[in-house]
Design a protein around this motif. Structure first.
Motif, PDB file in Angstrom:
ATOM      1  N   HIS A 224       0.841  -1.204   0.000  1.00  0.00           N
ATOM      2  CA  HIS A 224       0.000   0.000   0.000  1.00  0.00           C
ATOM      3  C   HIS A 224       0.876   1.255   0.000  1.00  0.00           C
ATOM      4  CE1 HIS A 224      -3.607   2.338   0.599  1.00  0.00           C
ATOM      5  NE2 HIS A 224      -3.085   2.913   1.668  1.00  0.00           N
ATOM      6  N   ILE A 225       0.777   2.035  -1.063  1.00  0.00           N
ATOM      7  CA  ILE A 225       1.621   3.233  -1.171  1.00  0.00           C
ATOM      8  C   ILE A 225       0.828   4.531  -1.179  1.00  0.00           C
ATOM      9  CG2 ILE A 225       3.486   2.025  -2.372  1.00  0.00           C
ATOM     10  CD1 ILE A 225       2.423   3.229  -4.985  1.00  0.00           C
ATOM     11  N   ALA A 226      -0.506   4.447  -1.306  1.00  0.00           N
ATOM     12  CA  ALA A 226      -1.309   5.681  -1.401  1.00  0.00           C
ATOM     13  C   ALA A 226      -1.136   6.544  -0.167  1.00  0.00           C
ATOM     14  CB  ALA A 226      -2.776   5.332  -1.620  1.00  0.00           C
ATOM     15  N   SER A 227      -1.045   5.924   1.009  1.00  0.00           N
ATOM     16  CA  SER A 227      -0.933   6.704   2.242  1.00  0.00           C
ATOM     17  C   SER A 227       0.469   7.245   2.475  1.00  0.00           C
ATOM     18  CB  SER A 227      -1.349   5.841   3.440  1.00  0.00           C
ATOM     19  OG  SER A 227      -0.541   4.685   3.526  1.00  0.00           O
ATOM     20  N   ARG A 229       2.017   9.232   0.464  1.00  0.00           N
ATOM     21  CA  ARG A 229       2.067  10.608  -0.050  1.00  0.00           C
ATOM     22  C   ARG A 229       1.519  11.575   0.992  1.00  0.00           C
ATOM     23  NH1 ARG A 229      -0.242   7.961  -4.941  1.00  0.00           N
ATOM     24  NH2 ARG A 229       1.499   7.467  -6.305  1.00  0.00           N
ATOM     25  N   ASN A 230       2.156  12.719   1.094  1.00  0.00           N
ATOM     26  CA  ASN A 230       1.717  13.758   2.021  1.00  0.00           C
ATOM     27  C   ASN A 230       0.557  14.514   1.377  1.00  0.00           C
ATOM     28  OD1 ASN A 230       1.364  16.106   3.502  1.00  0.00           O
ATOM     29  ND2 ASN A 230       3.538  16.333   3.982  1.00  0.00           N
ATOM     30  N   LEU A 231      -0.651  14.262   1.851  1.00  0.00           N
ATOM     31  CA  LEU A 231      -1.841  14.928   1.319  1.00  0.00           C
ATOM     32  C   LEU A 231      -2.351  16.016   2.251  1.00  0.00           C
ATOM     33  CD1 LEU A 231      -3.769  11.813  -0.084  1.00  0.00           C
ATOM     34  CD2 LEU A 231      -2.233  13.368  -1.304  1.00  0.00           C
ATOM     35  N   VAL A 232      -1.537  16.360   3.263  1.00  0.00           N
ATOM     36  CA  VAL A 232      -1.945  17.361   4.250  1.00  0.00           C
ATOM     37  C   VAL A 232      -1.343  18.728   3.925  1.00  0.00           C
ATOM     38  CG1 VAL A 232      -1.849  18.000   6.685  1.00  0.00           C
ATOM     39  CG2 VAL A 232      -2.185  15.607   6.028  1.00  0.00           C
ATOM     40  N   ASP A 233      -0.043  18.769   3.692  1.00  0.00           N
ATOM     41  CA  ASP A 233       0.654  20.046   3.484  1.00  0.00           C
ATOM     42  C   ASP A 233       0.630  20.403   1.991  1.00  0.00           C
ATOM     43  OD1 ASP A 233       1.395  19.945   6.221  1.00  0.00           O
ATOM     44  OD2 ASP A 233       3.060  18.621   5.697  1.00  0.00           O
ATOM     45  N   VAL A 234      -0.139  21.413   1.644  1.00  0.00           N
ATOM     46  CA  VAL A 234      -0.215  21.841   0.236  1.00  0.00           C
ATOM     47  C   VAL A 234       1.081  22.546  -0.150  1.00  0.00           C
ATOM     48  CG1 VAL A 234      -1.366  23.379  -1.394  1.00  0.00           C
ATOM     49  CG2 VAL A 234      -2.719  21.998   0.188  1.00  0.00           C
ATOM     50  N   ARG A 235       1.767  22.000  -1.147  1.00  0.00           N
ATOM     51  CA  ARG A 235       2.997  22.596  -1.674  1.00  0.00           C
ATOM     52  C   ARG A 235       2.950  22.509  -3.196  1.00  0.00           C
ATOM     53  NH1 ARG A 235       2.799  23.590   3.016  1.00  0.00           N
ATOM     54  NH2 ARG A 235       4.345  23.113   4.624  1.00  0.00           N
ATOM     55  N   PHE A 236       2.952  23.662  -3.850  1.00  0.00           N
ATOM     56  CA  PHE A 236       2.910  23.706  -5.311  1.00  0.00           C
ATOM     57  C   PHE A 236       3.990  24.661  -5.813  1.00  0.00           C
ATOM     58  CE2 PHE A 236       1.213  25.333  -9.402  1.00  0.00           C
ATOM     59  CZ  PHE A 236       1.080  24.123 -10.082  1.00  0.00           C
TER      60      PHE A 236
END
Length: 432
Positions: A224-227, A229-236
């Motif tokens: 399982h690799i989906a978790s 990824r950092n989906l909390v800190d928005v960085r663009f």
């Protein structure tokens, strides 16, 4: 077959999960053979590729088809029987797509291993069952931990040469588990295999009835690799400002880049760094049209509700969740230059996300022995393939996170200003 069916299959292939993994290990542990076996067992080879390998194997007098020849592409690699460069290979199963980085085993190619593993979701370390753990096994385990690779698989290879002895496997597994406990490794799986004969690669082997775990391919397909990824800190990080020079489109201004972390949606409040200006996301565009959300590692163009002065190297984030805006950096650096060492006072170009600046080395706190984890606090320099904790001062502020929290905004490279060569790779520990 109808066009609709083809389009559906193409869309399914595009949306299929992708796993990047790097192989590592000591010399002659069988990394290239293992990758060749994976390509062969997943039917990812063209018939002419297989025929060419069979012909070369016969010409060399091998009694078997040498699948290692599929990855050792450089002539020097084939002549010496070693892997020198990082070889990338691609294959897919019905469940997942894969990118393999076959990294060298020699100690002098540690920098190549760092390059191959820096973007990996999983590291696969091979150990020869006859030799057990060696210095390079521990070195690569430490580098995997340092690079924050989320998943680690230890393959005890050449089990056929020790008669599939469970005691040999248990001894290696226990020794490696004890060493891994000293490192920051969150997910460890140990599998006994024979890359040459294909045991426990694509399917469970009857030769190891005492082993109750999955085959290697089953684990690669289901880890399982989906978790991760950092989906909390928005960085663009903004890579490019898009202003179409068209008479029909006069008011379009978009900011193109790859989402480093977090989830972006139209209507979200965002802040632009380093200026600190705020706005709302008006729309998110892709090559296939607008989307309702963007997440890593999507490449998108973001449009904002307000006209703000934004250029390459700037970053979009949440107003109350921003990275450090820092010119003083502490980082672990792996030195990659064979001509000149890293010394205090050295000046380099630093490349961090889409931002480029100049930097000076303010201090070398210690050099790390990756075999014993001992810190040499009196080291005057870092030589080729050596790793140490370094203090840097940059001419422009970096928009940085700790590497342990965000591998994209926490990593950087150092470039020699005269030769334009990459001389170091760094992982940020603290940005102040």
């Amino acid at each position: 077959m109808s066009q609709a069916v083809l389009d559906t299959e193409a869309a399914a292939a595009r949306n299929m999960d992708l796993l990047r993994f790097a192989t590592a290990g000591s010399v002659d542990d069988g990394k290239s053979t293992l990758i060749g076996r994976l390509l062969y067992d997943t039917k990812s080879l063209f018939s002419d590729q297989l025929e060419a390998v069979e012909a070369v194997s016969a010409a060399r007098g091998d009694e078997y088809t040498n699948l290692a020849l599929l990855t050792d592409g450089l002539r020097a690699e084939r002549e010496q029987g070693i892997t020198i460069d990082v070889a990338y290979r691609y294959f897919a199963t019905p469940r997942r797509k894969f990118i393999i980085a076959d990294t060298p085993g020699h100690i002098q190619y540690t920098r190549n291993m760092v390059t191959g593993a820096s973007t990996a979701d999983l590291a696969l370390i091979l150990v020869d069952a006859r030799k057990g753990l060696v210095e390079q096994s521990r070195r690569h385990a430490f580098l995997t931990s340092l690079l924050r690779v989320p998943h680690l698989v230890l393959c005890v290879n050449k089990m056929d040469l020790v008669g599939w002895d469970k005691e040999v496997y248990d001894r290696i597994a226990d020794e490696f588990t004890s060493f891994a406990a000293k490192l920051d490794i969150t997910d460890l799986t140990i599998i006994p295999i024979s890359a040459l004969e294909g045991d426990n690669i694509a399917s469970r082997s009857e030769k190891s009835p005492w082993y109750e775990g999955p085959s290697l391919l089953h684990h690669l397909e289901h880890v399982h690799i989906a978790s991760d990824r950092n989906l909390v800190d928005v960085r663009f990080p903004v890579q490019y400002v898009i202003r179409p020079q068209s008479t029909t489109v006069t008011d379009y201004r978009g900011y193109a880049g790859q989402v480093a972390s977090g989830v972006l949606k139209p209507g979200d409040d965002v802040m632009v760094l380093p200026s600190g200006m705020t706005s709302k996301i008006a729309a998110i565009d892709t090559a296939d049209g607008p989307v309702d959300e963007a997440f890593p590692p999507m490449s998108v163009t973001v449009r904002l509700a307000d006209e703000i002065d934004i250029s390459r190297g700037d970053m979009l984030c949440r107003p109350h969740n921003a990275p450090a805006v820092a010119q003083d950096i502490e980082a672990m650096v792996c030195w990659m230059d064979e001509t000149a060492p890293l010394r205090v006072g050295g000046k380099y170009t630093i490349k961090h996300t889409t931002r480029t600046a100049r930097t000076v080395v303010r201090g070398l706190q210690y050099k790390l022995d990756v075999n014993t984890l001992h810190r040499d606090e009196g080291a005057p320099q870092l030589g080729l393939n050596e790793i140490g904790r370094v203090r840097l001062r940059t001419t422009l502020p970096l928009l940085a996170d700790e590497y342990r929290r965000n591998r994209t905004t926490g990593g950087f490279i150092l470039i020699d200003e005269t030769t334009n060569r990459t001389v170091g790779a760094g992982m940020i520990i603290e940005a102040a």
